[in-house]
Design an enzyme around this catalytic site. Structure first.
Site, short mmCIF file in Angstrom:
data_model
loop_
_atom_site.label_atom_id
_atom_site.label_comp_id
_atom_site.label_asym_id
_atom_site.label_seq_id
_atom_site.Cartn_x
_atom_site.Cartn_y
_atom_site.Cartn_z
N LYS A 320 12.63 4.40 -10.34
CA LYS A 320 13.36 4.00 -9.13
C LYS A 320 14.22 2.77 -9.41
O LYS A 320 15.40 2.72 -9.05
CB LYS A 320 12.36 3.71 -8.01
CG LYS A 320 12.97 3.40 -6.67
CD LYS A 320 12.09 3.88 -5.55
CE LYS A 320 10.89 2.95 -5.33
NZ LYS A 320 11.24 1.75 -4.57
N GLY A 393 13.84 -1.98 -0.17
CA GLY A 393 13.98 -3.42 -0.37
C GLY A 393 14.82 -3.72 -1.60
O GLY A 393 15.62 -4.67 -1.61
N ARG A 421 10.89 -7.33 6.31
CA ARG A 421 10.62 -7.90 4.97
C ARG A 421 11.44 -9.17 4.73
O ARG A 421 12.58 -9.27 5.17
CB ARG A 421 10.87 -6.83 3.90
CG ARG A 421 9.89 -5.67 4.11
CD ARG A 421 9.96 -4.66 3.02
NE ARG A 421 9.56 -5.21 1.72
CZ ARG A 421 9.69 -4.54 0.60
NH1 ARG A 421 10.18 -3.32 0.61
NH2 ARG A 421 9.32 -5.08 -0.54
N GLN A 468 13.61 -8.62 -8.08
CA GLN A 468 14.69 -8.38 -7.11
C GLN A 468 15.52 -9.64 -6.91
O GLN A 468 16.74 -9.60 -6.87
CB GLN A 468 14.10 -7.89 -5.79
CG GLN A 468 13.45 -6.52 -5.95
CD GLN A 468 12.86 -5.98 -4.67
OE1 GLN A 468 12.79 -6.69 -3.66
NE2 GLN A 468 12.44 -4.74 -4.70
N ASP A 614 3.56 -2.90 -8.32
CA ASP A 614 3.60 -1.74 -7.42
C ASP A 614 2.39 -0.83 -7.56
O ASP A 614 2.24 0.13 -6.81
CB ASP A 614 4.88 -0.92 -7.69
CG ASP A 614 6.12 -1.68 -7.25
OD1 ASP A 614 5.99 -2.59 -6.40
OD2 ASP A 614 7.21 -1.38 -7.76
N LYS A 641 5.21 -6.22 0.84
CA LYS A 641 5.84 -5.00 0.34
C LYS A 641 6.13 -4.08 1.54
O LYS A 641 6.17 -4.56 2.67
CB LYS A 641 4.94 -4.33 -0.70
CG LYS A 641 4.77 -5.17 -1.97
CD LYS A 641 6.08 -5.25 -2.75
CE LYS A 641 5.94 -6.09 -4.00
NZ LYS A 641 7.22 -6.31 -4.68
N ARG A 645 0.13 -4.62 1.70
CA ARG A 645 -0.65 -3.65 0.91
C ARG A 645 -2.11 -4.08 0.73
O ARG A 645 -2.98 -3.23 0.52
CB ARG A 645 0.02 -3.40 -0.44
CG ARG A 645 1.26 -2.55 -0.26
CD ARG A 645 1.91 -2.15 -1.56
NE ARG A 645 2.97 -1.19 -1.27
CZ ARG A 645 3.99 -0.93 -2.09
NH1 ARG A 645 4.09 -1.54 -3.24
NH2 ARG A 645 4.89 -0.02 -1.75
C1 S3P Z 1 11.69 -3.96 -8.05
C2 S3P Z 1 10.98 -5.13 -8.14
C3 S3P Z 1 9.67 -5.34 -7.54
C4 S3P Z 1 9.02 -4.04 -7.10
C5 S3P Z 1 9.98 -3.12 -6.43
C6 S3P Z 1 11.15 -2.79 -7.35
C7 S3P Z 1 13.02 -3.89 -8.69
O1 S3P Z 1 9.82 -6.16 -6.39
O2 S3P Z 1 7.93 -4.30 -6.26
O3 S3P Z 1 9.35 -1.89 -6.08
O4 S3P Z 1 13.53 -2.75 -8.87
O5 S3P Z 1 13.58 -4.92 -9.03
P1 S3P Z 1 9.81 -7.77 -6.55
O6 S3P Z 1 10.77 -8.06 -7.61
O7 S3P Z 1 10.24 -8.32 -5.24
O8 S3P Z 1 8.41 -8.10 -6.89
#
Ligand code: S3P
Length: 736
Positions: A320, A393, A421, A468, A614, A641, A645
């Site tokens: 993803k 997110g 969020r 992220q 995750d 999340k 969770r």
């Molecule tokens: C993701 C980073 C993670 C993860 C999310 C996907 C990404 O979040 O939990 O499902 O693709 O950068 P965080 O970076 O906020 O921990």
């Protein structure tokens, strides 16, 4: 008894009479029509109790008057009602345009009266007249009320309950907005349908043409059989918005004409793909009323204990995180990027749609293939409406970085989960680069991003270990002067850094700090996306806890910033072999063979938490089946999340008989060992895909049945979960 007067006994008015007669016994209905025959028919069909040929007589003593006449007659009817209504009478209407109604009224009274509530039921049919009356016409349909500032609360209450009684769902809107929206969604389609039939009927051979016309013609032109008077009146009442809509359509049609004449297959394909995507989104929107999360996907899973091991060889869908980034960087690159193994889940599709809304042609996804026709770093176009990120997110936070560097303003919205969020974690560090990213007062979406800012690169020490946030900063860094650098408190997934390099963009990594300089360009490339280790995790745990299991997961991404799950399961004693290690498009990949092994409880090392962030929902399930206690700490991020969770898992697992206690940053789980079996029962996934799948895995080790509610969002990350789970031996069913 209350008294309802309906003025105008066409389809709309007569259907209200039928609906009230069917559902309420405490109303008497007086009906007015200019035409004697209509009045007689309405009485004969039992739609009204009394008929009147004079408005004055019909309105006398009414609690509620509904004006349901063509827009062109509204002014005349309203002026009569104004003179004869009793002081307690509330008046509403059912006209398709709302500003014209307010205009008409203000021509008669200085300000719109407090007893008048403008309304519009979004329902109808190409059939008209009292004969077409349908008692269920409004069931599950929207009725939009556009109350002006003076409307009394009692009047609004009465009109709202009048429509709710008929099965409609009532919403409020500003009159101007109503007219703009309806011009595009209702008035323009009618005008197009009338005109297409008109064009064809000008043809001398039209009878022959009609004879051979197939479903497409029928579907597209059904509404051209609607009442011409009504549509003439609507066209004139909503002139301005309809003209704007026609102009937009003509422009589009001219462009399509050009593309067809030039044989521009890519443009035609891009346009059709985009329309098809939007139409599908509309279907899911229409199905569930508001949020386009998939009603078409099963929402309840039922699972009973596995009768045999989890076996076979499967490939879970594409990663993803990498899928999102392939679209984002592909769109900003010069040239055409081709993608393989793309995740066709709702989250990644939300990213695709957002870039299409900013003028990027994206073909697919089709069997995991996507072609992104890059527009270059400054080629995005302003979207005409807020960009809807659904449940995702990652889309929202990364987009904040990209949009902060654009010349235009934009807005990001999401579904109910995403709208709760935290977004300050991106808006605040982006502000230090000079970006203007505004969240709600509580720090949630919607997010408004002001374009045209000059960004200046700077260094950020991140407060949370979040890929992220890091990615949002690096993506904004593409548009910032000089160097942008980010230091993370613990390693997080590095797909953005790797992919930027794959697009020929220099990013350096020193210790915990990633740095880059703004201003360079991205070159399109080919991206091969490995399977998502976060999706594989459900099967890694399933095969580890069910005796007799032997399962191979092929082509799984094993980027070291994502393999916390493998390390944690290994510490717990799992039997996982990493086979056929290779590198695909800058990402390490392997096949994972997992066999049943008795697990033991552990203290999860905190440094592994961000590398398995995750995977905790399903790790909690593994811990429940392990011998001895498992302690998770340093995982407070789990609380923000798609759901909280920690809470979601503690609530559900306690219900299933697990000895589990939550802490602010984790949980303590007393595993039951190899003989442990979960109790049967119903658990809530809180619309969180990973919680839903984790409880499904728990069901494998239950002697009764576990019912998991609210599973539709599984399609956000793992659209074929049910199929693959069954293929490997999950006794998983989905009630109709
Ligand atoms: C993701 C980073 C993670 C993860 C999310 C996907 C990404 O979040 O939990 O499902 O693709 O950068 P965080 O970076 O906020 O921990």
């Amino acid at each position: 008894m209350r008294r309802l007067t309906v003025i105008g006994l066409g389809l709309i008015g007569a259907s209200c009479c039928a609906a009230i007669k069917k559902r309420a016994t405490d109303w008497t209905i007086a009906g007015y029509s200019r035409t004697e025959a209509t009045r007689q028919q309405a009485v004969a069909r039992g739609l009204i109790d009394q008929s009147f040929g004079s408005i004055v007589d019909a309105v006398a003593g009414a609690d509620l008057v509904l004006i349901a006449v063509p827009m062109g007659q509204f002014l005349t009817v309203f002026s009569e009602v104004l003179q004869c209504r009793d002081p307690q009478t509330v008046v509403t209407d059912a006209g398709s345009t709302k500003e014209s109604v307010i205009r008409d009224i203000t021509a008669l009274c200085e300000t719109p009266p407090d007893w008048f509530v403008p309304g519009h039921p979004i329902a109808g049919s190409e059939h008209n007249g009292v004969d077409a009356a349908d008692a269920d016409l409004y069931v599950d349909h929207q009725v939009i009320l556009t109350p002006h500032s003076k409307v009394s609360t009692d009047a609004l209450k009465l009109v709202t309950s009048f429509w709710a009684l008929q099965g409609a769902s009532v919403s409020m809107m500003d009159a101007e907005r109503h007219d703009e929206v309806l011009a595009l969604t209702s008035h323009l389609p009618h005008i197009l349908a009338f005109n297409l039939v008109h064009v064809l009927s000008d043809d001398n051979e039209h009878l022959d043409i009609f004879r051979y016309a197939a479903g497409g013609f029928r579907d597209f032109t059904r509404i051209a059989a609607s009442d011409p008077t009504m549509w003439r009146d609507i066209s004139l009442a909503n002139q301005q918005s309809i003209v704007t809509g026609i102009d937009r359509y003509v422009e589009r049609l001219e462009r399509m004409r050009e593309a067809i004449a030039d044989g521009d297959s890519d443009w035609i394909m891009g346009s059709f793909e985009r329309a098809r995507g939007a139409r599908r989104l509309f279907s899911s929107l229409a199905d569930r009323g508001v949020d386009p999360v998939m009603d078409s996907h099963p929402s309840v899973f039922e699972i009973t204990g596995a009768k045999k091991g989890i076996t076979g060889k499967i490939r879970v869908p594409g990663d993803k995180s990498i899928s999102h980034r392939s679209i984002m960087l592909g769109a900003l690159a010069d040239g055409v990027t081709t993608v393989e193994g793309f995740l066709e889940g709702e989250d990644a599709i939300a990213t695709v749609k957002a870039f299409r809304d900013m003028g990027v042609q994206i073909d697919g996804p089709n069997g995991g293939h996507v072609t992104v026709h890059g527009v270059g770093r400054d080629g995005l176009k302003p979207p005409i409406a807020p960009l809807y990120m659904g449940n995702s997110g990652t889309s929202m936070r990364l987009m904040c970085g990209i949009l902060a560097g654009q010349s235009f303003d934009s807005e990001l919205t999401g579904d109910s989960s995403l709208s709760r969020r935290p977004m300050r974690r991106v808006s605040e560090p982006l502000a230090r680069l000079g970006a203007m990213v505004e969240t709600s007062a509580e720090g949630y979406p919607p997010i408004k991003i002001k374009g045209g800012q000059t960004l200046q690169g700077c260094h950020t020490d991140m407060k949370v270990a979040s890929a992220q946030v890091k990615s949002a900063l690096l993506l904004a860094g593409l548009y910032a002067a000089d160097e942008t650098s980010v230091t993370e408190p613990a390693p997080t997934r590095d797909h953005t850094e790797r992919m930027l390099q794959g697009f020929g963009y220099e990013v350096t990594r020193e210790g915990a700090t990633a740095s880059m300089c703004g201003g360079s360009r991205l070159n399109a490339c080919h991206i091969d996306i490995p399977s998502d280790i976060s999706s594989a995790a459900f099967f890694l745990v399933a095969a580890s806890i069910v005796p007799g299991s032997d399962l191979t997961l092929s082509h799984v991404g094993i980027n070291p910033t994502r393999t916390g799950i493998l390390e944690i399961l290994n510490l717990m004693g799992a039997d996982i072999e990493v086979l056929n290690r290779r590198e695909v498009g800058g990402e390490p990949v392997a096949d994972l063979r997992v066999r049943y092994a008795p697990l033991k409880g552990i203290k999860v090392p905190e440094n592994l938490v961000p590398l398995a962030i995750d995977e905790f929902p399903v790790l909690f399930v593994a811990a429940s089946c392990a011998e001895g206690p498992t302690c998770v700490t340093g995982a407070e991020e789990l609380r923000v999340k798609e759901s909280d969770r920690i809470q979601s898992m503690v609530d559900g697992l306690s219900k299933l008989g697990v000895d589990i206690k939550d802490t602010p940053d984790g949980a303590l789980i007393k595993g039951g060992g190899v003989d442990f079996r979960f109790n049967g029962g119903t658990v809530e996934s809180h619309e969180d895909h990973r919680i839903a799948m984790a409880f499904t895995v728990a069901g494998l080790m239950c002697c009764e049945m576990i019912t998991v509610n609210d599973c539709a969002n599984v399609a956000t990350s793992f659209p074929n979960f049910i199929g693959l789970a069954r293929e490997t031996g999950f006794p998983l069913t989905v009630p109709p």
